[in-house]
Write a protein that holds these residues in place. Structure first.
Motif, PDB file in Angstrom:
ATOM      1  N   GLN A 203      -9.275  -2.916   0.186  1.00  0.00           N
ATOM      2  CA  GLN A 203      -8.445  -1.955  -0.630  1.00  0.00           C
ATOM      3  C   GLN A 203      -8.995  -0.999  -0.967  1.00  0.00           C
ATOM      4  OE1 GLN A 203      -4.949  -3.283  -1.959  1.00  0.00           O
ATOM      5  NE2 GLN A 203      -5.342  -4.179  -0.061  1.00  0.00           N
TER       6      GLN A 203
ATOM      7  N   LEU B 147       2.797  -8.613   7.224  1.00  0.00           N
ATOM      8  CA  LEU B 147       2.644  -9.927   6.347  1.00  0.00           C
ATOM      9  C   LEU B 147       2.912 -10.959   7.215  1.00  0.00           C
ATOM     10  CD1 LEU B 147       2.524 -10.661   3.599  1.00  0.00           C
ATOM     11  CD2 LEU B 147       5.074 -10.873   3.485  1.00  0.00           C
TER      12      LEU B 147
ATOM     13  N   HIS C   8       1.522  -2.798   4.785  1.00  0.00           N
ATOM     14  CA  HIS C   8       1.808  -3.766   4.114  1.00  0.00           C
ATOM     15  C   HIS C   8       3.354  -4.147   4.579  1.00  0.00           C
ATOM     16  CE1 HIS C   8      -1.782  -2.910   1.696  1.00  0.00           C
ATOM     17  NE2 HIS C   8      -1.956  -4.120   1.572  1.00  0.00           N
TER      18      HIS C   8
ATOM     19  N   TRP D  76      -6.111  -8.032   7.143  1.00  0.00           N
ATOM     20  CA  TRP D  76      -5.851  -6.977   6.017  1.00  0.00           C
ATOM     21  C   TRP D  76      -7.419  -6.152   5.772  1.00  0.00           C
ATOM     22  CZ3 TRP D  76      -1.193  -6.687   4.992  1.00  0.00           C
ATOM     23  CH2 TRP D  76      -0.555  -7.962   5.051  1.00  0.00           C
TER      24      TRP D  76
END
Lengths: 418, 107
Positions: free
Chosen positions: A24, A10, A5, A21
């Motif tokens: 998670q 970004l 990150h 991405w």
């Protein structure tokens, strides 16, 4: 996990439509066997799994979630965090949780947006004033911050509040816990899920527990699920409003009843409400989210129910109270309302306990106010499971209290009438 | 908001009524003879079913009388109301959830 990150990631994400991405947490499929299976993938269940892995070194852990992570009460509450409870046992539990909240974002490396903006509990009558003073003194004895504000100080701390002596329920003062506040509830579920997954915990969504298998001695042997049988010697039940049903699979009845609890949010507006305001007497509690919505908590319906909705007159009463306290909000439009099913105990305190069944543990009964305890609840329940012995903070919350009569009677605990 | 049929007054809004918890829980005739477990079961343990629930209501802002109702806790639909002292009527309420707890036997 830091590098993925970075500012460069970004920028890259921004230029490529944010499709690069990583997930998670791993969307795991159930394995044949685990050391511990947690039933219920809400905040408390995920926190339990995280602390089992982080503090107790267990690696073979599964969290079973019937729906999806953060889709139950974790995503339905009003995100209020405080620890100004009356009794010693409660102060120990909730203040332990509050201390964990304070550096939870660092612990999980995930921004849970903990915002200690202060929780202000209003007093509208002589009785309220005396009750608040009693809480303040009890809290100070237990090392929990809580202070009395006069009416003028209340007005200075929370300007939009109507403190006119002509109000239907005039504000005679308030108890302020400055360390209290709010956090982003979804982020709490996601943060714990991500951190637990990184430690090897399998988070298994769309996997409903359908039965509990016990061996000849009565001990836990495994759990039947909608995705097959999973062998385990330890089950932690953290199923909120459905705990009675899961425990019944293991032949255990519970001192619980499940009620619908409602909340609602307004259209987003610019920052106007600087703190959390709660009123026991007129029964409303309100804060403003970082998105700008007013987040308003209503009461439970008067009857038990598993329908995740509530009666309209319940939120109507709450909005009447909010408009009484904040005439400035009387023309706000409400965007969404919803209900969650909360499991309520006879003494309004939770149950964090071993059970008569070897290998079966239960963490439930958080009623209308479990979100604030999420980290502490997970930590002490994990210790109880890992050591097969109640954590000192959890010990008073054992099921035995309903037999011995040693209740923790926090009927006033949620600061609203249940 | 529910519409509830009071067995004495007829159909009224829920606002006139107070829910008084699970029905058909009989107070033990000799509490001091009970074990602590049995007393705790009487005081605190409830069936909390996902399905048909027998519960007491009081028509607080009407006739003031208590009565019983059968209500499905999945849909909140009231399937029957009946007077205190009468047995729960046999009604077709659909298959209960597989996970629904049985009504626990109580003293």
């Amino acid at each position: 996990m830091g590098g993925e990150h970075s500012v460069f990631a970004l920028i890259k994400g921004g230029l490529t439509g944010h499709r690069s991405w990583a997930r998670q947490w791993r969307d795991a499929a159930p394995k044949a066997a685990y050391d511990v299976v947690i039933i219920g993938g809400g905040g408390h269940g995920l926190a339990t799994a995280y602390y089992l892995a982080k503090r107790h070194g267990l690696t073979k852990i599964a969290v079973l979630e019937r729906g999806w992570i953060g889709g139950g009460n974790t995503g339905r509450n009003t995100t209020i965090i405080r620890s100004n409870y009356l009794y010693d046992e409660s102060a120990a539990l909730y203040d332990y949780a509050l201390k964990l909240w304070e550096d939870l974002s660092q612990e999980l490396n995930y921004n849970v947006m903990f915002s200690p903006r202060g929780v202000l509990m209003l007093a509208h009558s002589v009785h309220d004033v005396q009750s608040a003073q009693r809480h303040i003194h009890a809290n100070r004895v237990n090392g929990v911050d809580n202070e009395w504000l006069t009416t003028a100080e209340v007005k200075a701390f929370c300007p939009p509040l109507n403190t006119s002596p002509d109000a239907r329920y005039p504000v005679l003062g308030g108890a302020l816990q400055r360390r209290g506040g709010t956090a982003r509830h979804d982020a709490v579920a996601w943060g714990y899920a991500r951190a637990a997954s990184a430690l090897g915990v399998d988070i298994i969504q769309k996997c409903e527990a359908t039965g509990v298998r016990r061996d000849a001695s009565g001990a836990i042997e495994g759990v039947e699920t909608s995705r097959g049988f999973i062998k385990t010697r330890k089950i932690g039940v953290v199923a909120a409003g459905h705990t009675s049903l899961v425990m019944q699979m293991a032949g255990q009845s519970m001192p619980l009843e499940s009620y619908p609890l409602q909340a609602l949010v307004s259209e987003p507006v610019k920052p106007v409400l600087p703190c959390v305001v709660m009123s026991n007497t007129v029964h409303g509690y309100i804060s403003q989210s970082d998105k700008g919505e007013l987040v308003i908590g209503a009461g439970t319906d008067q009857y038990i129910s598993y329908g995740q909705r509530g009666s309209f007159h319940v939120i109507e009463e709450t909005l009447a109270a909010i408009c009484e306290m904040f005439p400035i909000f009387s023309r706000m439009r409400m965007l969404r309302s919803w209900g969650g099913i909360v499991d309520v105990t006879p003494d309004r305190s939770p149950i964090i306990s071993k059970t008569p069944v070897k290998g079966l543990y239960v963490n439930c009964g958080w009623g209308t106010g479990g979100f604030k305890a999420t980290p502490g609840s997970g930590a002490v329940f994990a210790a109880t499971i890992a050591n097969d012995d109640p954590h000192p903070i959890a010990a008073p919350y054992a099921l035995e209290r309903f037999r011995t009569g040693r209740l923790i009677d926090e009927a006033a605990a949620a600061a609203v009438a249940h | 908001m529910l519409l509830i049929v009071c067995p004495y007054c007829g159909e009224r809004s829920e606002l006139e009524f107070t829910n008084a918890g699970e029905a058909h829980i009989r107070r033990p005739s000799d509490p001091s003879a009970l074990s602590d477990e049995a007393w705790a079961a009487f005081l605190f343990y409830r069936s909390n079913p996902k399905g048909t629930h027998a519960e007491r209501w009081r028509h607080t802002h009407g006739c003031g009388k208590f009565f019983n109702a059968l209500r499905d806790t999945r849909t909140d639909r009231i399937v029957a109301t009946y007077k205190i002292g009468q047995p729960a009527p046999m009604v077709e309420t659909g298959a209960p959830d597989a996970a629904t707890p049985r009504m626990a036997g109580r003293p």
